[in-house]
Design a protein around this motif. Structure first.
Motif, PDB file in Angstrom:
ATOM      1  N   GLY A 246       0.809  -1.209   0.000  1.00  0.00           N
ATOM      2  CA  GLY A 246       0.000   0.000   0.000  1.00  0.00           C
ATOM      3  C   GLY A 246       0.840   1.256   0.000  1.00  0.00           C
ATOM      4  O   GLY A 246       2.072   1.212   0.080  1.00  0.00           O
ATOM      5  N   HIS A 247       0.163   2.389  -0.059  1.00  0.00           N
ATOM      6  CA  HIS A 247       0.841   3.686  -0.159  1.00  0.00           C
ATOM      7  C   HIS A 247      -0.031   4.757   0.462  1.00  0.00           C
ATOM      8  O   HIS A 247      -1.250   4.585   0.634  1.00  0.00           O
ATOM      9  N   GLY A 248       0.584   5.882   0.771  1.00  0.00           N
ATOM     10  CA  GLY A 248      -0.163   7.023   1.255  1.00  0.00           C
ATOM     11  C   GLY A 248      -0.995   7.644   0.148  1.00  0.00           C
ATOM     12  O   GLY A 248      -0.702   7.481  -1.046  1.00  0.00           O
ATOM     13  N   VAL A 249      -2.045   8.368   0.550  1.00  0.00           N
ATOM     14  CA  VAL A 249      -2.932   9.064  -0.384  1.00  0.00           C
ATOM     15  C   VAL A 249      -3.211  10.451   0.181  1.00  0.00           C
ATOM     16  O   VAL A 249      -3.306  10.634   1.396  1.00  0.00           O
ATOM     17  N   GLY A 250      -3.349  11.421  -0.698  1.00  0.00           N
ATOM     18  CA  GLY A 250      -3.681  12.780  -0.277  1.00  0.00           C
ATOM     19  C   GLY A 250      -3.923  13.643  -1.491  1.00  0.00           C
ATOM     20  O   GLY A 250      -4.752  13.322  -2.340  1.00  0.00           O
ATOM     21  N   LEU A 251      -3.185  14.739  -1.606  1.00  0.00           N
ATOM     22  CA  LEU A 251      -3.243  15.556  -2.810  1.00  0.00           C
ATOM     23  C   LEU A 251      -2.739  14.775  -4.021  1.00  0.00           C
ATOM     24  O   LEU A 251      -3.197  14.992  -5.151  1.00  0.00           O
ATOM     25  N   ASP A 252      -1.789  13.895  -3.797  1.00  0.00           N
ATOM     26  CA  ASP A 252      -1.301  12.987  -4.831  1.00  0.00           C
ATOM     27  C   ASP A 252      -1.810  11.588  -4.544  1.00  0.00           C
ATOM     28  O   ASP A 252      -2.065  11.222  -3.391  1.00  0.00           O
ATOM     29  N   ILE A 253      -1.914  10.796  -5.583  1.00  0.00           N
ATOM     30  CA  ILE A 253      -2.415   9.437  -5.394  1.00  0.00           C
ATOM     31  C   ILE A 253      -1.368   8.536  -4.749  1.00  0.00           C
ATOM     32  O   ILE A 253      -1.708   7.537  -4.123  1.00  0.00           O
ATOM     33  N   HIS A 254      -0.099   8.891  -4.857  1.00  0.00           N
ATOM     34  CA  HIS A 254       0.960   8.153  -4.172  1.00  0.00           C
ATOM     35  C   HIS A 254       1.740   9.124  -3.290  1.00  0.00           C
ATOM     36  O   HIS A 254       2.400  10.031  -3.794  1.00  0.00           O
ATOM     37  N   GLU A 255       1.641   8.934  -1.992  1.00  0.00           N
ATOM     38  CA  GLU A 255       2.320   9.786  -1.030  1.00  0.00           C
ATOM     39  C   GLU A 255       2.983   8.907   0.026  1.00  0.00           C
ATOM     40  O   GLU A 255       2.936   7.677  -0.028  1.00  0.00           O
ATOM     41  N   GLN A 256       3.585   9.544   0.997  1.00  0.00           N
ATOM     42  CA  GLN A 256       4.108   8.837   2.153  1.00  0.00           C
ATOM     43  C   GLN A 256       2.970   8.645   3.161  1.00  0.00           C
ATOM     44  O   GLN A 256       2.028   9.443   3.199  1.00  0.00           O
TER      45      GLN A 256
END
Length: 379
Positions: free
Chosen positions: A312-322
């Motif tokens: 998995g990955h982080g999500v926020g303003l970008d679809i791939h974040e920390q």
């Protein structure tokens, strides 16, 4: 809902977090060039697009956004009451930063301007030229993910935006499960899925949707094409909406007829891996530990080594974040991290499947935003 999705204090809070980090890193000032980083630091809504046309100079007393005439009016409106200045002088970002630097600092060797390591080489050369006209040593210091690291812990308003985006995404899945049928192409399903999200209130897509049937499903980032959905196959759908700049992300696998044998066993393994990880996520768990649990569950069901990507990955303003849930992340998760959990099984030439939710790590566990069922969906 509108009040929940906004936070007037976000610019001051985000800039304050950056300034605290600058002090820890020994940075006198910081120059942000990544558009998502600038959007997060300023918390400007409906201003930025995909063009990298902006730079944000931050020191302990100032925050100045350098932009151009295409964006300056919108930026000035968004900046009202934030204390952020807007500069649209027609010059390069390097010259802009050098002027702000020379007007405040004495070019002591200890003064350092943090720059992002993601800038292009040509831009770094322009910074060297802009800052290299005097006799003092260059003040530039490369940094690694300073703002990205701050963005990893989400504010309540950011979480509210992602929840809203996921509500649209869940509705889109319910719709597409009723719409799709054998005989359609992947591309037909993709267009219907994306049109539904936009017409139901999404500001845009989080990313180009993936619709992959049959052997194409064994490619995690397959591009939808003219392949026809056929009975006896499964279809991977990976998609998300965007609300006020923030993304959602989910994947479901739909079966074209009741699966049997290996395909049915793979689904049970996938569901078990997803649910085991979601039950264990909490502050202090590392990304590597979460990934390894999924691998262990898949192996226990006879599908060891069939995932191939990070969990998995982080999500926020970008679809791939920390942060990421993968073997390369030994760092503990923190409350406020928003991450996906997306185990996959890929059997080249035959089929692939993935089950993805996303949610926020809380003080007591993992709050899943995704409402769509984990039960097998058969059409």
């Amino acid at each position: 809902m509108a009040d929940e999705l906004t936070d007037a204090q976000a610019p001051a809070r985000h800039l304050g977090r950056l300034r605290a980090r600058m002090a820890e890193e020994g940075l006198t000032a910081f120059l942000a060039r990544g558009t998502s980083n600038i959007q997060w630091l300023t918390a400007f809504d409906r201003v930025f697009d995909e063009e990298a046309a902006h730079a944000l100079f931050v020191d302990q007393g100032r925050a100045v956004l350098h932009t151009d005439s295409r964006y300056s009016e919108a930026c000035r409106r968004a900046a009202e009451g934030t204390g952020i200045a807007v500069n649209d002088v027609r010059e390069g970002h390097g010259a802009f930063a050098a002027k702000l630097w020379s007007h405040r600092f004495m070019a002591e060797a200890a003064d350092k301007l943090g720059i992002e390591d993601s800038i292009e080489l040509c831009e770094y050369r322009a910074l060297e030229k802009a800052f290299g006209e005097g006799e003092a040593p260059l003040p530039l210091r490369e940094t690694d993910g300073v703002v990205a690291g701050l963005r990893a812990v989400k504010d309540p308003y950011e979480i509210a935006r992602m929840r809203r985006a996921q509500t649209i995404t869940d509705a889109a899945f319910a719709h597409i499960a009723e719409f799709m049928a054998p005989g359609m192409t992947e591309r037909q399903v993709q267009l219907e899925l994306e049109n539904f999200m936009v017409t139901r209130g999404a500001d845009g897509l989080a990313f180009p949707s993936i619709v992959a049937t049959g052997a194409n499903g064994a490619s995690p980032h397959a591009i939808p094409g003219e392949t026809v959905l056929e009975a006896g196959q499964c279809v991977v759908l990976d998609f998300g909406a965007r609300i006020a700049g923030y993304c959602s992300d989910m994947t479901r696998t739909v079966f074209l007829g009741m699966p049997e044998g290996e395909m049915a066993a793979a689904w049970e393994a996938l569901r078990a891996a997803n649910e085991a990880v979601e039950a264990m996520l909490a502050p202090g768990v590392t990304g590597a530990e979460a990934h390894q649990l999924a691998e262990d569950v898949l192996e226990g069901h006879g599908f060891g080594g069939k995932m191939g990507h990070g969990l998995g990955h982080g999500v926020g303003l970008d679809i791939h974040e920390q942060p990421v849930l993968s073997p390369r992340n030994p760092q503990p998760l923190a409350a406020g991290n928003v991450v996906t959990v997306e185990p996959g099984i890929y059997l080249p030439g035959r089929f692939g499947m993935r089950l993805e939710d996303f949610g926020v790590v809380t003080e007591t566990g993992f709050d899943v935003f995704t409402a769509s069922t984990h039960e097998m969906v058969v059409i």
